[in-house]
Structure formats: C-alpha cells, structure tokens
Enzyme design. Structure first.
Site, short mmCIF file in Angstrom:
data_model
loop_
_atom_site.label_atom_id
_atom_site.label_comp_id
_atom_site.label_asym_id
_atom_site.label_seq_id
_atom_site.Cartn_x
_atom_site.Cartn_y
_atom_site.Cartn_z
CE LYS A 125 -4.45 1.00 0.33
NZ LYS A 125 -5.59 0.16 -0.07
CG ASP A 165 -7.28 3.18 -0.94
OD1 ASP A 165 -7.70 2.02 -0.91
OD2 ASP A 165 -7.40 3.96 0.03
N1 GLU Z 1 -7.31 0.17 -2.98
C1 GLU Z 1 -8.03 -1.03 -3.29
C2 GLU Z 1 -8.06 -1.94 -2.09
O1 GLU Z 1 -8.10 -1.45 -0.96
C3 GLU Z 1 -7.57 -1.69 -4.58
C4 GLU Z 1 -6.13 -2.09 -4.62
C5 GLU Z 1 -5.67 -2.57 -6.01
O2 GLU Z 1 -6.48 -2.65 -6.92
O3 GLU Z 1 -4.48 -2.86 -6.11
O4 GLU Z 1 -8.13 -3.13 -2.19
#
Ligand code: GLU
Length: 444
Positions: A125, A165
């Site tokens: 992340k 996100d």
């Molecule tokens: N931000 C999204 C999550 O919390 C998607 C992450 C992604 O697609 O890599 O899962």
C-alpha cells in the site's frame, strides 16, 4: 506456542504511535492464533513475527508547485509488506490523514485480501498526506508527476503494482502512468485502474462496489434470504459507494443513503438512477469533498454532520474510510433491526463495533473479503496486460462473480462455528494459510 497478549505487547512495543496497524494486526492475530499454534511448522518458522513485519517501507518527499506558483512539500510512502504470493499489490491513498501507521494497516490487510482472491498478488500500500480537496487538475497532475519521479524506481509489473484508493481514481492513475511512461519509455502494466484505451480492464472502476454486492448476495443466500427489496444504507460517495449503489439497484435492493464529510443524504426514492450515479461521479470529480448538493438536485434530505447509521435499514455498507462505524453506531443499527453488515471500506468498523455485531449474531462481511473485488479485477487487469489482450465485460464480470463466490465459500469453510458463520475469522484463516504455506515453502 504463541500467547496472544505477549505477542501483541511486542507488536505494540515495535510499532508505537501506529494504533491502526496495531488494531489490524490484533484483529487478524486473535483469529488465527489457534490455527498457528496447532501447526508446529508455523510456530518454528516464527510465521507471526515475519508476517507482521513489512518487507520494506519507502518514504519519500514530493515537491510540487501550486497554481499560485508556491512550492508545496508532501510526504509519501510505499509499504511493500509481503510478496510471498506475487508482486506487491495495493492501492495509493492521497488523503490528509495518511500516515505510515495507516498505510501499514492497509498493506497488512491487503496481504490477506489478495490471498483470498486466489490470484498471484502480494500485499502493499502507498500514498501521501496530499489533500486533493480544492486542487485543480493541473495541481493534481504536477503532484502525481513529482510523486512518480521518486516512486518509479521501486515498482515494476513483476515487482510492485500500485492502483487507486481514496483520492486516487482514473484521473490520478492517468497522470501517474503518464509520468512513469515518460521516465521509463515503456508501456507496461505498472499500475491498475488504467483507462480503457491504454491497458485498463473493463469493470475495474465498478469492481469494488460490484464485488461487495456479489459477496452480499452470497451472504444472504447462505441465510436462505434474498437481496430483493432490501433497504440499504451506504456511506461515502466515491468510487466504492458508486459501484455499490449501481449493483444493489440492479440486484433489486434499494440504497437510501450516501454520505460525505459534511453529513449524509437520505434519499427515500433510492440512489437508483443513472442520473444520480453520474452525479456522484461529478461530485467526486469536483474535488470539493461534500455531498450536500445531491439533496438539492434530487429533492432528497440532507442531514448535516451526521453518519447514516441512525437510519433504519436491513443492510449497512460502510464504503468510506477506516473506523467510520463505531460501537454506538453498531448499537443503533442493531436496535433498528439490521440483518447484515457488509464492511466495504478497509477496516470500516471499529473493533468494538465488530464485537457487538458478532455478539448479536448478525452476519458481518469483513472488508478484506467483501471489498476484495477491486483488487481482484486489478489482478485480472494484470493478466490481460501480460497477455496483451483485453477481455470483454461479460468475461471479467463472470470472473469477478466467481472470485467473490470462492471468497464467500472460504469464509464459510473456515469460519462456521455452531451454525453461525464468523466471517472475519473465516477470511483471516483462509487468507493467512496460503501466505504462510508459501512462506514456509520459500524459507527465510
Ligand atoms: N485500494 C483497493 C483496495 O483497498 C484496490 C487495490 C488494487 O487494486 O491494487 O483493495
């Protein structure tokens, strides 16, 4: 053998001032500790210590110029948490509340979520304390360009694949991809959530919300129930809430609330037309971070400075941010007869709230299971990029449904106790086992 209190005391000692990470770690560790203790190979390999420590954290400075010609400085991070199952994968969050501890919680959750999808993705992340509120498109572009100037060294289609996100949608992914392409002179699947014309997958923008509703459909059906005519409260008004409103309507349910930092909308008619869904996108794109104008436009009620959890509903879908549904909110929902809670934001409910919902034996879909549709379609976007193909909508949607069904099955398999499905426990055990086994296979 692990002792929960001792283990958590050590986590707290090693991660001071990171309450969200500690909360997320505790939520997982307390549900998997028996599974770990029953398997000497996990204990001997110090699997809990290893899975709660990020592989690496990259912190960097983002300097950019605002429209007044002033230099601005933000702090940014990429947390590469665990790549046992595949390249680090997870979104980027641009929000003033972003801290390292917050991103560690999100990266940690992502490990198990991505494992549940059964696609080859590790957990990561990233993000920045940059606040998109009130920024022009040009300011956002300059910020994204500077952000990628630093980040591009640490990511790659087989290394680490960021996505969106909170605060990072199609526009930001476009600017980030443009910056990467300029630096590397290559078109590659370096980000997911890309535009349709340049490597993006169909249904990626809708996937988190759609996936949550597919998960919810499985939940209600497992309880001999149906989504038809269910009255639903949704929080948030961004990408996730938008997808949830659309799919809930398509499946015969009625969403009566959405919300923003300024309060919530009560729309008794339902957030159920293309015009309303398009308007949600418009509100989000305006960068004002308020939901109130919806009420005026569609003749709905606006309740300032309140959360939607006081509204009587059959199902609640927190779709905004972590810890947005508290123990008091859980009491309100339970007293009003809520039948299901589907946590669609990451760790949307506080630990106390989850405890109350589980104690009331209300089926509770945890974020890492219910919201896995977004990253699942990101995984499918990566596959399409590797194959240099793009799949049609029916194919991606079918795969998404299938993945959400499998995640639900895994929760039932690992989480059923005395006839009640403890979904968080099921999700944690199922997600953990795959990662832990891969880590054992690979040594240290
Ligand atoms: N931000 C999204 C999550 O919390 C998607 C992450 C992604 O697609 O890599 O899962």
């Amino acid at each position: 053998m692990y002792n929960l209190d001792q283990f958590m005391a050590e986590i707290e000692r090693k991660n001071p001032s990171e309450p969200e990470f500690i909360q997320a770690a505790k939520e997982v560790v307390e549900t998997i500790i028996d599974t770990v203790n029953e398997n000497p190979a996990y204990v001997n390999a110090k699997i809990l210590e290893r899975i709660t420590e990020p592989d690496r954290v990259i912190q960097f400075k983002v300097e950019w110029e605002d429209d007044d010609g002033q230099v601005q400085v933000n702090r940014a991070y990429r947390v590469q948490f665990n790549n046992a199952l595949g390249p680090y994968k997870g979104g980027l969050r641009f929000h003033p509340s972003v801290t390292l501890g917050g991103l560690k919680f999100l990266g940690f959750e992502q490990i198990f979520k991505n494992s549940l999808t059964t696609l080859p993705m590790g957990g990561g992340k990233g993000g920045s304390d940059f606040n998109p509120k009130g920024k022009s498109d040009n300011e956002i572009m300059r910020f994204c360009r500077s952000f990628m100037t630093e980040l591009h060294r640490y990511i790659g289609p087989e290394t680490d694949v960021p996505a969106g996100d909170i605060g990072v949608g199609g526009r930001e992914i476009g600017f980030l991809y443009g910056a990467y392409k300029r630096l590397q002179i290559e078109n590659t699947g370096i980000l997911t959530g890309k535009g349709r014309n340049w490597g993006g997958s169909v249904i990626r923008p809708e996937a988190t919300g759609f996936g949550a509703l597919y998960f919810a459909k499985n939940m209600v059906e497992a309880h001999n129930d149906t989504l038809k005519d269910k009255r639903i409260s949704v929080s948030g008004f961004g990408n996730v809430a938008w997808g949830a409103c659309m799919k809930a309507t398509q499946l015969g349910a009625k969403v009566v609330t959405i919300s923003g930092p300024d309060g919530y909308i009560l729309d008794e008619e339902g957030v159920n037309t293309q015009e309303k869904w398009d308007y949600m996108l418009e509100l989000r794109a305006s960068n004002n971070d308020i939901v109130a104008p919806y009420a005026e436009k569609f003749g709905a009620q606006f309740v300032p400075n309140k959360r939607p959890w006081e509204v009587k509903v059959d199902m609640a879908f927190p779709c905004a941010i972590q810890n947005e549904l508290t123990a008091d909110d859980a009491d309100l929902l339970i007293n009003n007869g809520v039948q299901y809670v589907v946590e669609t934001s990451n760790m949307g409910c506080t630990a106390d709230a989850v405890e109350k919902i589980l104690a009331a034996k209300i089926p509770f879909g945890p974020g890492k299971a219910a919201n896995a549709g977004g990253v699942a379609v990101s995984g499918l976007e990566m596959s399409q990029n590797s194959m240099k193909l793009s799949w049609p909508e029916e194919e991606v949607d079918e795969k998404l449904k299938h993945i959400m069904g499998n995640i639900h099955d895994a929760c039932i398999k690992e989480g059923t106790e005395d006839g009640y499905v403890n979904y968080p426990k099921g999700a944690n055990i199922a997600g953990f086992k795959k990662v832990a086994d891969a880590m054992l296979d690979m040594g240290y």
